[in-house]
Motif scaffolding. Structure first.
Motif, PDB file in Angstrom:
ATOM      1  N   TYR A 141      -7.917   0.845  -2.307  1.00  0.00           N
ATOM      2  CA  TYR A 141      -6.948   0.097  -2.948  1.00  0.00           C
ATOM      3  C   TYR A 141      -7.437  -1.602  -3.320  1.00  0.00           C
ATOM      4  O   TYR A 141      -7.720  -1.905  -2.001  1.00  0.00           O
ATOM      5  CB  TYR A 141      -5.533  -0.063  -2.158  1.00  0.00           C
ATOM      6  CG  TYR A 141      -4.635   1.297  -1.930  1.00  0.00           C
ATOM      7  CD1 TYR A 141      -4.990   2.401  -2.727  1.00  0.00           C
ATOM      8  CD2 TYR A 141      -3.957   1.439  -0.930  1.00  0.00           C
ATOM      9  CE1 TYR A 141      -4.435   3.605  -2.590  1.00  0.00           C
ATOM     10  CE2 TYR A 141      -3.285   2.699  -0.788  1.00  0.00           C
ATOM     11  CZ  TYR A 141      -3.589   3.659  -1.656  1.00  0.00           C
ATOM     12  OH  TYR A 141      -2.904   4.869  -1.555  1.00  0.00           O
TER      13      TYR A 141
ATOM     14  N   ASP B  60       0.945  -1.127  -0.022  1.00  0.00           N
ATOM     15  CA  ASP B  60      -0.072  -0.018   0.151  1.00  0.00           C
ATOM     16  C   ASP B  60       0.852   1.159  -0.084  1.00  0.00           C
ATOM     17  O   ASP B  60       0.389   2.185  -0.728  1.00  0.00           O
ATOM     18  CB  ASP B  60      -0.796   0.088   1.187  1.00  0.00           C
ATOM     19  CG  ASP B  60      -2.078  -1.116   1.120  1.00  0.00           C
ATOM     20  OD1 ASP B  60      -2.352  -1.584   0.200  1.00  0.00           O
ATOM     21  OD2 ASP B  60      -2.517  -1.287   2.185  1.00  0.00           O
TER      22      ASP B  60
ATOM     23  N   VAL C 213      -7.231   1.383  -8.016  1.00  0.00           N
ATOM     24  CA  VAL C 213      -7.036   2.501  -7.194  1.00  0.00           C
ATOM     25  C   VAL C 213      -8.364   3.436  -7.368  1.00  0.00           C
ATOM     26  O   VAL C 213      -8.334   3.708  -8.519  1.00  0.00           O
ATOM     27  CB  VAL C 213      -5.940   3.252  -6.955  1.00  0.00           C
ATOM     28  CG1 VAL C 213      -6.079   4.280  -5.925  1.00  0.00           C
ATOM     29  CG2 VAL C 213      -4.824   2.577  -6.619  1.00  0.00           C
TER      30      VAL C 213
END
Length: 254
Positions: free
Chosen positions: A189, A89, A211
């Protein structure tokens, strides 16, 4: 076939690690140099170098990143709230988050020689060990927002290894949004856990990494008493968006 698959997997992971390190070594000296230019200007420049790294590394290892906006991005700084399901991430954020922005980070790392200076320019250090530290952290966040730098916060507080799309949210991000009267922009995400699970490098694999930047949530006029309602609203928005892409167990009533 299983042995060949493991060998090829190992070659891929080593290749990805070598590319990661090679690009980082290439940009290290420029990052050190611009770090002396201050928390705002220097930090912003650090992220341009890190973005170069991300723009090279992700396609080099076969991870195809796409962004989708539910509504156009505004020029005003905001607080981005993202789900946290993988150690990938942070790297993905460098590639996709609109600049300038700063994630929150542990203040202890700012004390490491040299690295600490670069780190403190790249994040807003957060110290939760004392009341004085928490007050200073809020001041640092307000300072960045006043200088048109957005914040990135993972409201779950840790990586989500559960079967649900999200872990329960902490209140801190929502208090900060209300105290600074800064709008929230939820971000999901979608595929990070599918690309890298936990800290196991052998789980790294190529593929899509989507995303989604959702509609902004206004906090105008809200007070601290509205934190629980705001937290629930954003949680439900992000939970519903993630469920569009994968099948999860039904959300249990609070």
């Amino acid at each position: 076939m299983r042995v060949i698959s493991k060998v090829l997997k190992g070659v891929y992971v080593v290749y990805a690690g070598v590319i990661w390190l090679a690009i980082m070594l290439l940009i290290l000296l420029p990052i050190v140099a611009v770090s002396f230019l201050g928390k705002v200007k220097g930090g912003n420049l650090v992220f341009y170098f890190l973005r170069f790294w991300a723009h090279v590394w992700f396609p080099a290892v076969g991870i195809i990143v796409t962004r989708r906006w539910h509504s156009p991005r505004t020029k005003e700084p905001c607080i981005y709230l993202a789900n946290h399901a993988s150690y990938l991430d942070a790297a993905l954020a460098v590639k996709v988050m609109p600049l300038p922005f700063r994630p929150l980070g542990k203040s202890e790392l700012s004390k490491v020689p040299l690295f600490g200076m670069i780190y403190s320019r790249s994040v807003v250090p957060v110290d939760r060990s004392s009341a004085r530290g928490r007050v200073q952290s809020v001041r640092d966040m307000m300072f960045m927002l006043q200088h048109k730098v957005s914040l990135l916060i993972f409201p779950e507080g840790t990586t989500n290894n559960s079967a649900q799309p999200l872990l329960p949210f902490h209140q801190g991000a929502f208090r900060i949004a209300i105290e600074t009267q800064t709008d929230i922009r939820p971000v999901v995400y979608v595929d990070c856990r599918a690309r890298l699970e936990d800290l196991n490098p052998m789980s790294l694999n190529p593929g899509k990494c989507r995303v989604v930047f959702m509609e902004p949530v206004s906090v105008k006029g809200l007070t601290i008493e509205d934190v629980p309602k705001l937290r629930q609203q954003v949680y439900e928005m992000m939970d519903a968006e993630l469920r569009k892409y994968r099948v999860y167990p039904a959300l249990q009533p609070a």
